[in-house]
Design an enzyme around this catalytic site. Structure first.
Site, PDB file in Angstrom:
ATOM      1  N   CYS A 176      13.306 -88.148 -57.313  1.00 12.45           N
ATOM      2  CA  CYS A 176      13.428 -89.568 -57.652  1.00 12.45           C
ATOM      3  C   CYS A 176      14.719 -89.722 -58.442  1.00 12.45           C
ATOM      4  O   CYS A 176      14.977 -88.957 -59.372  1.00 12.45           O
ATOM      5  CB  CYS A 176      12.238 -90.008 -58.498  1.00 12.45           C
ATOM      6  SG  CYS A 176      12.483 -91.625 -59.268  1.00 12.45           S
ATOM      7  N   CYS A 199       9.759 -84.842 -46.179  1.00 13.77           N
ATOM      8  CA  CYS A 199       8.411 -84.312 -46.301  1.00 13.77           C
ATOM      9  C   CYS A 199       8.012 -84.427 -47.777  1.00 13.77           C
ATOM     10  O   CYS A 199       8.519 -83.674 -48.620  1.00 13.77           O
ATOM     11  CB  CYS A 199       8.422 -82.856 -45.835  1.00 13.77           C
ATOM     12  SG  CYS A 199       6.794 -82.115 -45.806  1.00 13.77           S
TER      13      CYS A 199
HETATM   14 ZN   LIG Z   1      10.637 -91.665 -60.565  1.00 13.06          ZN
END
Ligand SMILES: [Zn+2]
Length: 211
Positions: A176, A199
């Site tokens: 992220c 994935c």
């Molecule tokens: Zn995050």
């Protein structure tokens, strides 16, 4: 008389010659004038060049303004993703043990055990740790791996990539871009249009159904 008339003839031809010379001179001065006109014509060309140059400069300025505007938009979008930095204790307090193991310690959930590998609902998959939108259901596909698979992120800026040399191989880790949490890996055996397979661990995601 004869001599006089001869002289007159000479005189007249002399006059003619003078006239011819004067005519030639006048002609040449005309040519000179036309040359001056050409020169004047040339003196009129620099303003055209100047105008062309100015137009070019204006175009360059406009192009620069556009590029600046695009860069500004991109930068603003990147700026919107403000990094979230937390201590290990804070992450442990926020996440359950499996979430912590996968998101913060680069773990992997067992295949076919996650909540989303078979989820066919429409919506957005956000980061479980910070809720940044990461993937859209439109790009989710059945990979048969037992993990939710997508062929692209919702935005290139929302996910980051890192080289992962664990498990005796070189893989590309997907994280992220806001909280640096581990999401999964990206492989180059995905479907069109990207040919990529993101994935992702279900436990790294938080699905928000589209209403
Ligand atoms: Zn995050």
């Amino acid at each position: 008389m004869k001599q006089n008339s001869q002289r007159r003839v000479h005189f007249q031809s002399g006059l003619l010659c003078l006239f011819a010379v004067a005519l030639l001179l006048s002609l040449s001065s005309c040519t000179g004038n036309s040359a001056t006109k050409t020169t004047e014509g040339e003196t009129t060309s620099p303003p055209i060049e100047k105008a062309v140059q100015e137009t070019q400069e204006t175009a360059n300025e406009k192009a620069k303004e556009m590029t600046d505007e695009i860069n500004k938009d991109v930068n603003e979008a990147i700026d919107k993703i403000e990094k979230i930095v937390k201590t290990e204790a804070e992450w442990k307090a926020q996440l359950n043990s499996l979430e912590y193991k996968v998101l913060r310690k680069k773990g992997t959930e067992r295949a076919f055990t996650g909540a989303y590998w078979d989820n066919k609902k429409d919506g957005v998959y956000k980061c479980r740790a910070c809720e940044l939108p990461l993937f859209a259901s439109e790009t989710k596909y059945r990979s048969g791996t037992g993990w939710p698979s997508f062929y692209k992120p919702v935005d290139d800026k929302s996910v980051g990539e890192k080289e992962d040399r664990s498990l005796f191989s070189v893989r590309t880790e997907v994280i992220c871009n806001r909280c640096d949490s581990h999401l999964g890996h990206v492989f180059s055996d995905g479907p069109p249009p990207t040919g990529l397979r993101y994935c992702i661990n279900s436990v790294s995601l938080k699905f928000e159904e589209k209403e």
